[in-house]
Write a protein that holds these residues in place. Structure first.
Motif, PDB file in Angstrom:
ATOM      1  N   GLU A 104      -1.397   4.300  -7.152  1.00  0.00           N
ATOM      2  CA  GLU A 104      -2.670   4.243  -7.406  1.00  0.00           C
ATOM      3  C   GLU A 104      -3.665   4.218  -5.913  1.00  0.00           C
ATOM      4  O   GLU A 104      -4.638   4.486  -5.895  1.00  0.00           O
ATOM      5  N   ARG A 105      -2.806   3.719  -4.858  1.00  0.00           N
ATOM      6  CA  ARG A 105      -3.495   3.584  -3.543  1.00  0.00           C
ATOM      7  C   ARG A 105      -3.146   4.553  -2.633  1.00  0.00           C
ATOM      8  O   ARG A 105      -3.991   4.756  -1.607  1.00  0.00           O
ATOM      9  N   TRP A 106      -2.401   5.410  -3.165  1.00  0.00           N
ATOM     10  CA  TRP A 106      -2.072   6.921  -2.260  1.00  0.00           C
ATOM     11  C   TRP A 106      -3.357   7.585  -1.903  1.00  0.00           C
ATOM     12  O   TRP A 106      -3.554   8.063  -0.837  1.00  0.00           O
TER      13      TRP A 106
ATOM     14  N   VAL B 155      -6.320   6.799  -1.716  1.00  0.00           N
ATOM     15  CA  VAL B 155      -7.303   5.822  -0.837  1.00  0.00           C
ATOM     16  C   VAL B 155      -7.031   5.937   0.656  1.00  0.00           C
ATOM     17  O   VAL B 155      -7.634   6.218   1.668  1.00  0.00           O
ATOM     18  N   TRP B 156      -5.614   6.140   0.881  1.00  0.00           N
ATOM     19  CA  TRP B 156      -5.247   6.087   2.412  1.00  0.00           C
ATOM     20  C   TRP B 156      -4.650   7.547   2.745  1.00  0.00           C
ATOM     21  O   TRP B 156      -4.630   7.868   3.839  1.00  0.00           O
TER      22      TRP B 156
ATOM     23  N   ASP C  41       2.425   1.937  -3.829  1.00  0.00           N
ATOM     24  CA  ASP C  41       1.267   1.832  -4.834  1.00  0.00           C
ATOM     25  C   ASP C  41       0.795   3.428  -5.080  1.00  0.00           C
ATOM     26  O   ASP C  41       0.000   3.503  -4.421  1.00  0.00           O
TER      27      ASP C  41
ATOM     28  N   ARG D 215      -6.263   4.336   8.045  1.00  0.00           N
ATOM     29  CA  ARG D 215      -6.599   3.856   6.810  1.00  0.00           C
ATOM     30  C   ARG D 215      -5.957   2.761   6.220  1.00  0.00           C
ATOM     31  O   ARG D 215      -6.603   1.605   5.646  1.00  0.00           O
ATOM     32  N   ILE D 216      -4.631   2.771   6.220  1.00  0.00           N
ATOM     33  CA  ILE D 216      -3.789   1.684   5.855  1.00  0.00           C
ATOM     34  C   ILE D 216      -4.156   0.665   6.552  1.00  0.00           C
ATOM     35  O   ILE D 216      -4.269  -0.689   6.033  1.00  0.00           O
TER      36      ILE D 216
ATOM     37  N   ARG E 189       3.153   2.271 -11.784  1.00  0.00           N
ATOM     38  CA  ARG E 189       2.439   2.748 -10.382  1.00  0.00           C
ATOM     39  C   ARG E 189       3.097   2.391  -9.105  1.00  0.00           C
ATOM     40  O   ARG E 189       2.639   3.055  -8.053  1.00  0.00           O
TER      41      ARG E 189
ATOM     42  N   GLN F  13      -7.749  -6.778   3.060  1.00  0.00           N
ATOM     43  CA  GLN F  13      -7.102  -7.186   1.781  1.00  0.00           C
ATOM     44  C   GLN F  13      -6.587  -8.763   2.437  1.00  0.00           C
ATOM     45  O   GLN F  13      -6.792  -9.496   1.515  1.00  0.00           O
TER      46      GLN F  13
ATOM     47  N   LEU G 297       0.771  -1.317   0.108  1.00  0.00           N
ATOM     48  CA  LEU G 297      -0.112  -0.160  -0.023  1.00  0.00           C
ATOM     49  C   LEU G 297       0.787   1.351   0.086  1.00  0.00           C
ATOM     50  O   LEU G 297       0.496   2.251  -0.758  1.00  0.00           O
TER      51      LEU G 297
ATOM     52  N   LEU H 229      -7.315  -1.114   5.270  1.00  0.00           N
ATOM     53  CA  LEU H 229      -7.204  -1.620   3.862  1.00  0.00           C
ATOM     54  C   LEU H 229      -6.484  -2.921   3.987  1.00  0.00           C
ATOM     55  O   LEU H 229      -6.718  -3.812   3.203  1.00  0.00           O
TER      56      LEU H 229
END
Length: 132
Positions: free
Chosen positions: A23-25, A27-28, A21, A118-119, A42, A126, A18, A122
């Motif tokens: 693309e995940r930044w 999100v968290w 990546d 948040r991490i 990415r 997962q 996480l 997530l």
């Protein structure tokens, strides 16, 4: 340097994935709207460069300046030292994730704490459902 950290029940590798990546930044990361790497891809690595778009829409250049594979990375944003991110495996199978900020940005620790929360969510979801 001021640091916030959190015990996370997920495997350190899941948390590391996480953290690296782009693309995940968003999100968290509460202050990240998007990130792109120069040359595509990415996942950041040693010396990666790209642009990070803040939540208020400003796009800034970044460069990864410190790298310990699977353990930690730090960056400069717009030429200024920014956060450092780390994950340490723990004997219980979980890990300790941390974010360090420059001394002059100590107030940003509250934002970093939210990012770690948040991490945690997530990474743990997962572990239950890898398609999430």
């Amino acid at each position: 340097m001021p640091t916030t950290s959190r015990h996370i029940a997920a495997d350190a590798a899941a948390v590391w994935a996480l953290l690296v990546d782009t693309e995940r930044w968003p999100v968290w990361g509460p202050t990240v709207a998007a990130a792109t790497l120069d040359g595509g891809g990415r996942v950041i690595g040693p010396g990666s460069r790209g642009r990070v778009r803040t939540a208020v829409g400003v796009a800034l250049p970044f460069e990864v300046t410190d790298w310990r594979d699977g353990r930690s990375w730090a960056w400069r944003v717009a030429g200024v030292p920014a956060t450092a991110h780390a994950v340490e495996p723990l004997p219980d199978g979980g890990c300790r994730a941390s974010i360090r900020v420059p001394w002059w940005a100590a107030a940003y620790l509250a934002v970093c704490w939210e990012g770690l929360r948040r991490i945690d969510r997530l990474a743990c979801s997962q572990a239950v459902d890898p398609d999430r």
